[in-house]
Design a protein around this motif. Sequence first.
Motif, PDB file in Angstrom:
ATOM      1  N   TRP A 167      -4.357   4.175  -4.250  1.00 16.62           N
ATOM      2  CA  TRP A 167      -4.609   3.130  -5.268  1.00 16.62           C
ATOM      3  C   TRP A 167      -3.734   3.181  -6.486  1.00 16.62           C
ATOM      4  O   TRP A 167      -3.365   1.901  -7.262  1.00 16.62           O
ATOM      5  N   ARG A 203     -12.344   2.331  -3.533  1.00 16.53           N
ATOM      6  CA  ARG A 203     -11.574   1.123  -3.400  1.00 16.53           C
ATOM      7  C   ARG A 203     -12.437   0.230  -4.291  1.00 16.53           C
ATOM      8  O   ARG A 203     -11.804  -0.487  -5.413  1.00 16.53           O
ATOM      9  N   ASP A 213      -1.013   0.163  -7.414  1.00 14.65           N
ATOM     10  CA  ASP A 213      -1.036  -0.400  -8.790  1.00 14.65           C
ATOM     11  C   ASP A 213       0.110  -0.266  -9.391  1.00 14.65           C
ATOM     12  O   ASP A 213       0.806  -1.256 -10.076  1.00 14.65           O
ATOM     13  N   ARG A 254      -7.407   7.941  -3.991  1.00 12.46           N
ATOM     14  CA  ARG A 254      -7.081   7.781  -5.469  1.00 12.46           C
ATOM     15  C   ARG A 254      -5.491   7.459  -5.585  1.00 12.46           C
ATOM     16  O   ARG A 254      -5.163   6.782  -6.326  1.00 12.46           O
ATOM     17  N   LYS A 300      -3.877  -5.772 -10.367  1.00 11.05           N
ATOM     18  CA  LYS A 300      -4.976  -6.033  -9.269  1.00 11.05           C
ATOM     19  C   LYS A 300      -5.836  -7.183  -8.958  1.00 11.05           C
ATOM     20  O   LYS A 300      -6.172  -7.483  -8.046  1.00 11.05           O
ATOM     21  N   ASP A 352     -14.140   1.349  -7.164  1.00 11.33           N
ATOM     22  CA  ASP A 352     -13.975   1.716  -8.076  1.00 11.33           C
ATOM     23  C   ASP A 352     -12.476   1.183  -8.898  1.00 11.33           C
ATOM     24  O   ASP A 352     -12.675   0.846 -10.210  1.00 11.33           O
ATOM     25  N   TYR A 353     -11.620   1.075  -7.942  1.00 12.60           N
ATOM     26  CA  TYR A 353     -10.242   0.505  -8.452  1.00 12.60           C
ATOM     27  C   TYR A 353     -10.547  -1.110  -8.574  1.00 12.60           C
ATOM     28  O   TYR A 353      -9.922  -1.795  -9.579  1.00 12.60           O
TER      29      TYR A 353
END
Length: 127
Positions: free
Chosen positions: A57, A94, A61, A54, A71, A96-97
Amino acid sequence: MKRDHINALNAPQPHGGYSQAVSIEEFRRLLFVSGQIPVTSDEVVPEGFEAQARQVWLNVDAQLKAAGMTKTGIVKITTYLADRHHVMANREIRNDYLGSHAPAMTVVITGIFDSGWLLEVEVVAAQ
């Protein structure tokens, strides 16, 4: 920018939120983001794979936002994992992002620069 997701019917189909190939046209610029590591801005390495993933990511971001991108501009991801046992957790975090965004992707199981880091992620984004 025009983007096409390409998944040839006579080749293996993607599983897990990516495209076998991504074609882009009519873009203004490309952004190459160096491998983002699981370290916070105050130099803390989170405990455990999920927290590290997390953080990576969040760092990706942050780089995208610093360049005025999001993204949705990501066209290619390369993920380096320290252990193949993290593959499914990596995919879940990944996804989730990324949500429904499906860039081209490669995952490599390898040694990582710092033995405390469980992954590193680099991206290419277009705008």
